[in-house]
Design a protein around this motif. Structure first.
Motif, PDB file in Angstrom:
ATOM      1  N   VAL A  29      14.012  55.641  23.953  1.00  0.00           N
ATOM      2  CA  VAL A  29      15.371  55.950  23.801  1.00  0.00           C
ATOM      3  C   VAL A  29      15.975  56.398  25.307  1.00  0.00           C
ATOM      4  N   VAL A  30      17.073  55.535  25.720  1.00  0.00           N
ATOM      5  CA  VAL A  30      17.651  55.598  26.799  1.00  0.00           C
ATOM      6  C   VAL A  30      19.037  56.084  26.799  1.00  0.00           C
ATOM      7  N   THR A  31      19.117  57.175  27.720  1.00  0.00           N
ATOM      8  CA  THR A  31      20.457  57.786  27.612  1.00  0.00           C
ATOM      9  C   THR A  31      21.350  57.522  28.902  1.00  0.00           C
ATOM     10  N   PRO A  32      22.543  57.692  28.822  1.00  0.00           N
ATOM     11  CA  PRO A  32      23.453  57.591  29.962  1.00  0.00           C
ATOM     12  C   PRO A  32      22.830  58.127  31.098  1.00  0.00           C
ATOM     13  N   GLY A  33      22.054  59.149  31.139  1.00  0.00           N
ATOM     14  CA  GLY A  33      21.548  59.699  32.421  1.00  0.00           C
ATOM     15  C   GLY A  33      20.349  58.843  32.787  1.00  0.00           C
ATOM     16  N   ILE A  34      19.739  58.247  32.053  1.00  0.00           N
ATOM     17  CA  ILE A  34      18.624  57.197  32.655  1.00  0.00           C
ATOM     18  C   ILE A  34      19.356  56.020  33.208  1.00  0.00           C
ATOM     19  N   ILE A  35      20.463  55.568  32.583  1.00  0.00           N
ATOM     20  CA  ILE A  35      21.208  54.514  33.156  1.00  0.00           C
ATOM     21  C   ILE A  35      21.687  54.891  34.517  1.00  0.00           C
TER      22      ILE A  35
END
Ligand code: G1P
Length: 305
Positions: free
Chosen positions: A214-220
């Motif tokens: 699960v990728v969140t905006p912070g990882i992006i």
């Protein structure tokens, strides 16, 4: 009915499938069959069964077979119905219906090498929302789909989540290995880092990241930062693992130990295992195959090789 907090998913499918060459020279590895479906259809079914309604498949040249597979084909259906082959017509329509439910769209991959690039491409397309990323070469057999298990972990933590499973120590050089700080309830692990393919002696835990995130905006944001640096220095590849690792150094990341059986299809040995397991599980063909295995035991050279 509660609506899931995650509606979007990305399937990076632009890779060359080099480990399976020459099988993948003309056929994308995502289109190789496991049982009666191409591998990527297993992934799409898993996502749709988990309530995902916005699937982006990131492709490159030579992957048009994936699009052909999911595209409706009314002429073929009409022909099959006219020939009285309605079961085949239903099967063809069912795949297109699956694609419609998952609202599959396709994106061409652009940017540096590495598995972070398709994720960043898709984020630009899907907007800054948490999303699932599933590699297309895993097949799971699970009571609760793996994607659903990841979504639940996200809903409980609101933080990035990695799908993990226990691994044999000698396998550490094949996977991203999480640094586990705490083992919480229900298979949830608190993670403070992710090391890509360490030697067994350097492996920070006995878990493998198994290609579901699960990728969140912070990882992006971390991926954007890596990509920016790549364009400045043009070194290495842009890896999702590096973005997760950088994020986890200062912010909470979780691992979810996935319940179920995992089949990797990205290399020849594991691909054969997946095919064999799928055939053995078939109610009609399973018993035939068991008998064949006994026969071949007596004369191993008589198989097609
Ligand atoms: C990728 C990831 C790795 C992960 C693996 C799971 O590696 O970089 O962290 O454990 O998928 O399949 P690859 O198999 O593409 O080399």
């Amino acid at each position: 009915m509660t609506t899931s907090m995650i509606r979007r998913a990305v399937i990076p499918a632009a890779g060359l499938g080099s480990r399976l060459l020459p099988l993948t020279k003309a056929t994308p590895k995502e289109m190789l069959p496991v049982g009666d479906k191409p591998v990527i259809e297993h992934t799409v079914r898993e996502l749709v069964a988990s309530g995902i309604t916005d699937i982006t498949i990131v492709v490159s040249g030579g992957k048009s077979l994936i699009q052909d597979h999911f595209r409706p084909n009314p002429a073929l259906v009409e022909q099959l119905r006219a020939d009285g082959k309605s079961a085949y017509a239903d099967a063809v329509e069912e795949v297109a219906e699956l694609a419609r439910q998952g609202h599959i769209t396709y994106l061409d991959q652009h940017g540096p090498y590495g598995n972070g690039t398709p994720v960043l491409n898709a984020a630009r397309h899907l907007g800054d929302e948490p999303m699932l990323v599933l590699w297309p070469d895993d097949v799971f057999v699970a009571e609760v789909p793996r994607a659903q298990q990841l979504i639940r972990a996200y809903e409980a933590t609101r933080c990035p989540v990695l799908a993990v499973m226990p691994m044999a120590p000698q396998d550490s050089q094949r996977y991203g290995v999480p640094v586990v700080k705490e083992d919480l309830d229900d298979g949830l692990l608190r993670i403070t880092g992710l090391v890509e393919k360490p030697k067994p002696a350097d492996a920070p835990s006995a878990f493998a990241a198994i290609g579901g995130y699960v990728v969140t905006p912070g990882i992006i944001d971390e991926l954007r930062e890596q990509t920016r640096r790549w364009y400045e220095h043009r070194t290495g590849e842009v890896y999702l693992t590096d973005a997760v690792n950088a994020y986890a150094a200062t912010r909470a990341v979780y691992g979810q130990v996935i319940q179920g059986r995992w089949y990797d299809t990205g290399n020849p040995a594991d691909y054969l295992v997946a095919q064999f397991a799928s055939a053995l599980a078939h109610p009609e063909y399973g018993p035939l195959l068991r008998q064949l295995a006994l026969d071949l035991d007596e004369d191993p050279t008589s198989g097609p090789g």
